[in-house]
Design an enzyme around this catalytic site. Structure first.
Site, PDB file in Angstrom:
ATOM      1  N   LYS B  79      13.031  -5.519  42.823  1.00 46.10           N
ATOM      2  CA  LYS B  79      13.429  -5.905  41.447  1.00 46.10           C
ATOM      3  C   LYS B  79      12.190  -5.464  40.251  1.00 46.10           C
ATOM      4  CE  LYS B  79      15.112  -9.747  38.314  1.00 46.10           C
ATOM      5  NZ  LYS B  79      15.307 -11.380  38.440  1.00 46.10           N
ATOM      6  N   SER B 154      20.067 -12.358  36.968  1.00 43.78           N
ATOM      7  CA  SER B 154      19.337 -11.301  36.396  1.00 43.78           C
ATOM      8  C   SER B 154      19.119 -10.251  37.413  1.00 43.78           C
ATOM      9  CB  SER B 154      18.030 -11.783  35.588  1.00 43.78           C
ATOM     10  OG  SER B 154      17.147 -12.114  36.567  1.00 43.78           O
ATOM     11  N   SER B 178      19.173 -16.369  39.538  1.00 44.40           N
ATOM     12  CA  SER B 178      19.233 -14.908  39.494  1.00 44.40           C
ATOM     13  C   SER B 178      19.150 -14.151  40.605  1.00 44.40           C
ATOM     14  CB  SER B 178      17.976 -14.449  38.675  1.00 44.40           C
ATOM     15  OG  SER B 178      18.060 -14.777  37.454  1.00 44.40           O
TER      16      SER B 178
END
Lengths: 100, 485
Positions: B79, B154, B178
């Site tokens: 990420k 997210s 997330s």
């Protein structure tokens, strides 16, 4: 408690944000809705409840901080590598002292 | 070598048998990214040259007779809010659009030491703030199961990349769900470890008392393998725990008999989609068939979790994001004549709407006159939520429920209403507030063919129990569906 546009301007100043008029209007409405929602917490009596300070709660763990030993730093070249405006080993910024 | 559905154990089996090479798998993965990612938008940076260079190096090591390390040759996506040395790390924000970290996050360092290949950096909501990945400054991510739907946020790029086989495993970060929400929406496994289990060093801070790095994988066993590598004390993160890291893989013995599975009625209340409810209940009955004991438990403060979270997380964010000021790194607005003007214009031009909204809310709840009413109150309610779990875990070993009240929603469906978006996190936020571990596993499809996730929670540092139960379920009822790509 409803939030006013005046308050939105004050918060933006504290947060170093320069909002446009449109953003101010929008945030006034949206923040008011979110704040009205979070006031739900007032339904709860928390008189004798301590605030939670740490999320880990591992009674068996030792969170002692490491010894204060000098390690290796980044060095100024690497530390400045991402700077928008480096100059002579420093971060250069616009004028700090404002008039008035 | 077929990379669709590829897992760590199958990759290692093939490498041992000499049926493939690390380079071949790396090349296939890069080809697949090239073919599919223009539509999906899962990656912000593809680490093509360095990945191939490293793959060749690993092949040479293997040819010399070096043994396989836990993650040798495994293409890993990271990420883009987790720092990777020399590789652009943007947090999907304009304000860090050109940031090249001078160091690796500890979790990344450990993956590399274990032999992993860093294949690329994945898209996410800006600074991990969002539930749909629509807040990225660099474009949306599409759900591999339905291009008109969100992948969840997210860590949406990480979820989509694993589901679409653009990598074998990915790292995400989980502050309020997330990792687990994108895992549920994309039909893969997502694990949020106990707070303090994985070092946060090099994870760009959002809500520091809530943030944890966690793996997104295709199987529970792979989650166990990755966790084993990244978990453990790190002197660079004083909140990381020195609690021993067990061999999570060895804990996966398929046994679940006698495990007490708590079902909190608050997780099945109004707002839960009927189809999700039915599929999750079917899964709970299957757990019972496998020998688990189903127990009723209560988490009475569930309805206060979102209010509590959005005060604490935004308060912490307003402080953490003060560092983006155009001085040391990232974007700087041009033409300002004073320092204060430069700060304000940089931040206004550099941050997106949701990030500003959260900074504003966080600044408000911490400001003079409101601190006690909002922030302190929320910290006290957090204590009540943690007590809920403590009491529930006195009666059960794991707590089960849905990961999300709905399946993946449509792109644009909630972007106009921030509060409606926040409510997607209703079931995931509790674990972050209490600091406990939780996992989402896929347990079925909706009639429209969208994945449905089931969530399990365990006591602090009992990831082994969590993984063992999830694995037993997965083994008995494998989720064999693949997205229509």
């Amino acid at each position: 408690m409803p939030i006013t546009k005046r308050e939105v301007e004050k918060i933006a100043e504290l947060a170093h944000l320069e909002l446009t008029e449109e953003e101010k209007e929008q945030f006034t409405v949206q923040l008011a809705a979110i704040i009205a929602y979070v006031e739900k917490l007032n339904e709860l009596d928390t008189t004798d409840v301590p605030p939670m300070a740490h999320a880990g709660r591992d009674e068996r763990a030792d969170y002692a901080q490491r010894d204060d030993v000098v390690g290796e730093g980044l060095g100024s070249e690497l530390a400045l590598a991402n700077a928008p405006d480096p100059a002579r080993g420093y971060f250069r910024v616009p004028k700090v002292i404002e008039e008035g | 070598m077929e990379i669709i559905g590829l897992t760590i154990d199958r990759l290692h089996e093939a490498l041992r048998a000499g049926a493939t090479s690390v380079t071949e798998v790396c090349q296939r993965t890069l080809e697949r990214i090239e073919a599919l990612d223009p539509q999906l938008g899962a990656f912000l940076t593809v680490n093509r040259d360095e990945a191939l260079r490293r793959a060749e190096e690993l092949d040479r090591d293997l040819a010399r007779g070096e043994p396989l390390r836990p993650l040798t040759g495994v293409p890993v996506a990271i990420k883009d809010n987790i720092c990777t040395k020399g590789l652009r790390t943007t947090c999907a924000s304009k304000i860090l659009h050109n940031f090249i970290p001078p160091y690796n996050a500890t979790a990344v360092e450990r993956l590399l030491e274990a032999g992993a290949i860093l294949i690329g950096k994945t898209n996410c909501d800006e600074f991990a703030m969002g539930s749909s990945n629509e807040n990225s400054a660099f474009g949306i991510v599409r759900n591999p199961w339905d291009a008109e739907r969100v992948p969840g946020g997210s860590s949406g790029g990480s979820g989509a990349a694993v589901a679409a086989d653009l990598c074998v495993v990915a790292l995400g970060s989980d502050t309020g769900g997330s990792v687990r929400l994108p895992a549920a929406f994309c039909g893969v496994v997502g694990l949020k470890p106990t707070y303090g289990r994985v070092s946060r060093y090099g994870l760009v801070a959002y809500g520091s008392s809530l943030d944890q790095i966690g793996p997104i994988t295709k199987t529970v066993a792979d989650a166990a393998r990755v966790l084993r590598v990244i978990a453990g004390r790190d002197p660079r993160d004083s909140t990381s725990s020195n609690h021993p890291v067990p061999d999570y893989l060895a804990a996966l013995d398929g046994e679940i008999k006698g495990v007490r599975l708590g079902v909190p009625r608050e997780y099945f209340g109004p707002g839960l989609d009927e189809e999700v409810r039915a599929v999750v209940w079917q899964a709970i009955h299957r757990f019972a068939d496998l020998g688990a004991e189903i127990v009723d438990v209560r988490l009475p403060h569930t309805e206060y979790a979102i209010a509590c979270y959005y005060i604490i997380a935004t308060a912490e964010a307003s402080s953490n994001l003060a560092r983006y000021d155009g001085v040391r790194y990232g974007y700087r607005a041009q033409g300002a004549t004073t320092l204060r003007e430069m700060y304000r214009r940089t931040r206004n031009e550099g941050f997106g709407a949701e990030v500003k909204r959260r900074i504003m809310l966080g600044t408000y709840v911490l400001s003079a006159g409101y601190y006690d009413a909002y922030y302190l109150k929320a910290l006290k309610v957090r204590t009540l939520i943690e007590r809920d779990f403590r009491e529930a875990f006195a009666r059960c070993d794991l707590i089960v429920g849905p990961t999300s009240p709905t399946v993946a929603f449509r792109l644009g469906e909630k972007t106009e209403d921030p509060l409606a978006m926040y409510l997607s996190d209703i079931y995931t936020i509790m674990a972050n507030l209490a600091g406990i571990p939780a996992i989402s596993i896929p347990v079925g499809l909706s009639r429209e063919g969208l994945p449905i996730g089931l969530q399990l929670h365990a006591r602090h540092f009992e990831e082994a129990t969590l993984l063992r139960a999830a694995h037993a379920y997965e083994r008995a009822f494998p989720f064999s569906h693949k997205p229509p790509l």
